[in-house]
Design a protein around this motif. Structure first.
Motif, mmCIF file in Angstrom:
data_model
loop_
_atom_site.group_PDB
_atom_site.id
_atom_site.type_symbol
_atom_site.label_atom_id
_atom_site.label_comp_id
_atom_site.label_asym_id
_atom_site.label_seq_id
_atom_site.Cartn_x
_atom_site.Cartn_y
_atom_site.Cartn_z
ATOM 1 N N LYS A 1 67.273 31.983 -65.770
ATOM 2 C CA LYS A 1 67.403 31.817 -67.229
ATOM 3 C C LYS A 1 67.480 30.350 -67.630
ATOM 4 N N SER A 2 67.000 30.054 -68.823
ATOM 5 C CA SER A 2 67.166 28.708 -69.375
ATOM 6 C C SER A 2 68.538 28.626 -70.056
ATOM 7 N N ASP A 3 68.947 27.407 -70.395
ATOM 8 C CA ASP A 3 70.261 27.206 -71.026
ATOM 9 C C ASP A 3 70.346 27.840 -72.408
ATOM 10 N N ALA A 4 69.191 28.170 -72.994
ATOM 11 C CA ALA A 4 69.190 28.791 -74.326
ATOM 12 C C ALA A 4 69.837 30.175 -74.302
ATOM 13 N N ILE A 5 69.828 30.809 -73.129
ATOM 14 C CA ILE A 5 70.391 32.164 -73.014
ATOM 15 C C ILE A 5 71.864 32.060 -72.610
ATOM 16 N N PRO A 6 72.779 32.498 -73.488
ATOM 17 C CA PRO A 6 74.205 32.382 -73.170
ATOM 18 C C PRO A 6 74.594 33.279 -71.988
ATOM 19 N N ASP A 7 75.644 32.858 -71.271
ATOM 20 C CA ASP A 7 76.096 33.590 -70.081
ATOM 21 C C ASP A 7 76.457 35.038 -70.375
#
Ligand code: AMP
Ligand code: MG
Length: 179
Positions: A83-89
């Motif tokens: 995942k990229s950082d745009a997708i929250p944990d």
């Protein structure tokens, strides 16, 4: 507009009805877990309207992803990628990967395209219950949690998507499904 502004929307796919939220909005996504009583370690599938949108939320788009998306999207195949950082944990159960799919349902595709955000959506049932294929089957608390319910009648598939992990070599089927 509801999805963009962080509210939940029930929508049809070719598999089952989903309970959707803006996948870029951690607070909105937490609402899905709350409404379903879903364990927060159980990651959600993110729905996109095409492969270009998928590519924007991962850090790797291998040749296998390109071929699989070309062959099976729109359709009931979810691809697990870094995942990229745009997708929250909260979307991914705290993990580094995200499951992505492009649903083969014209209402779902139009909704996701108009929302102009990726849409995190598990099945629209309380955790542990049967996935709904008609809005008449929606539990009261799911309907209460949703700003809108988009009714398109029966979801033709009735079975969830196949989940394929592309972060392993060879790729591994994590969940057999409709595909
Ligand atoms: P549901 O949304 O209820 O159909 O469930 C989603 C399925 O996809 C579950 O079996 C999850 O464990 C699986 N899944 C979602 N995201 C990931 C991920 N990043 N890695 C592995 N499995 C995932
Ligand atoms: Mg489910």
């Amino acid at each position: 507009e509801a999805l963009r502004s962080g509210r939940l929307v029930v929508f049809p796919t070719e598999t089952v009805y989903g309970l959707g939220a803006n996948a870029l909005d951690a607070t909105a996504v937490m609402g899905i877990y709350a409404a379903k009583g879903r364990p927060v370690r159980n990651p959600l599938i993110v729905h996109v309207h095409n492969a270009d949108a998928a590519r924007q939320i991962v850090t790797m788009w291998p040749a296998a992803a390109e071929r699989l998306a070309k062959t099976f999207w729109p359709g009931p195949l979810s691809l697990v990628l870094p995942k990229s950082d745009a997708i929250p944990d909260v979307v991914t159960g705290g993990g580094p990967t995200v499951a992505l799919r492009c649903p083969a349902h014209r209402v779902a595709l139009k909704l996701i395209e108009m929302a102009d955000v990726p849409v995190a959506a598990p099945s629209a049932n309380p955790s542990g219950y049967v996935s709904p294929t008609r809005v008449e089957h929606l539990a009261e608390n799911i309907k209460r949690a949703a700003a809108y319910v988009v009714d398109a009648g029966l979801c033709p598939g009735g079975i969830e998507s196949t989940v394929l992990d592309l972060t392993e070599d060879p790729p591994r089927v994590l969940r057999p499904g409709l595909l």
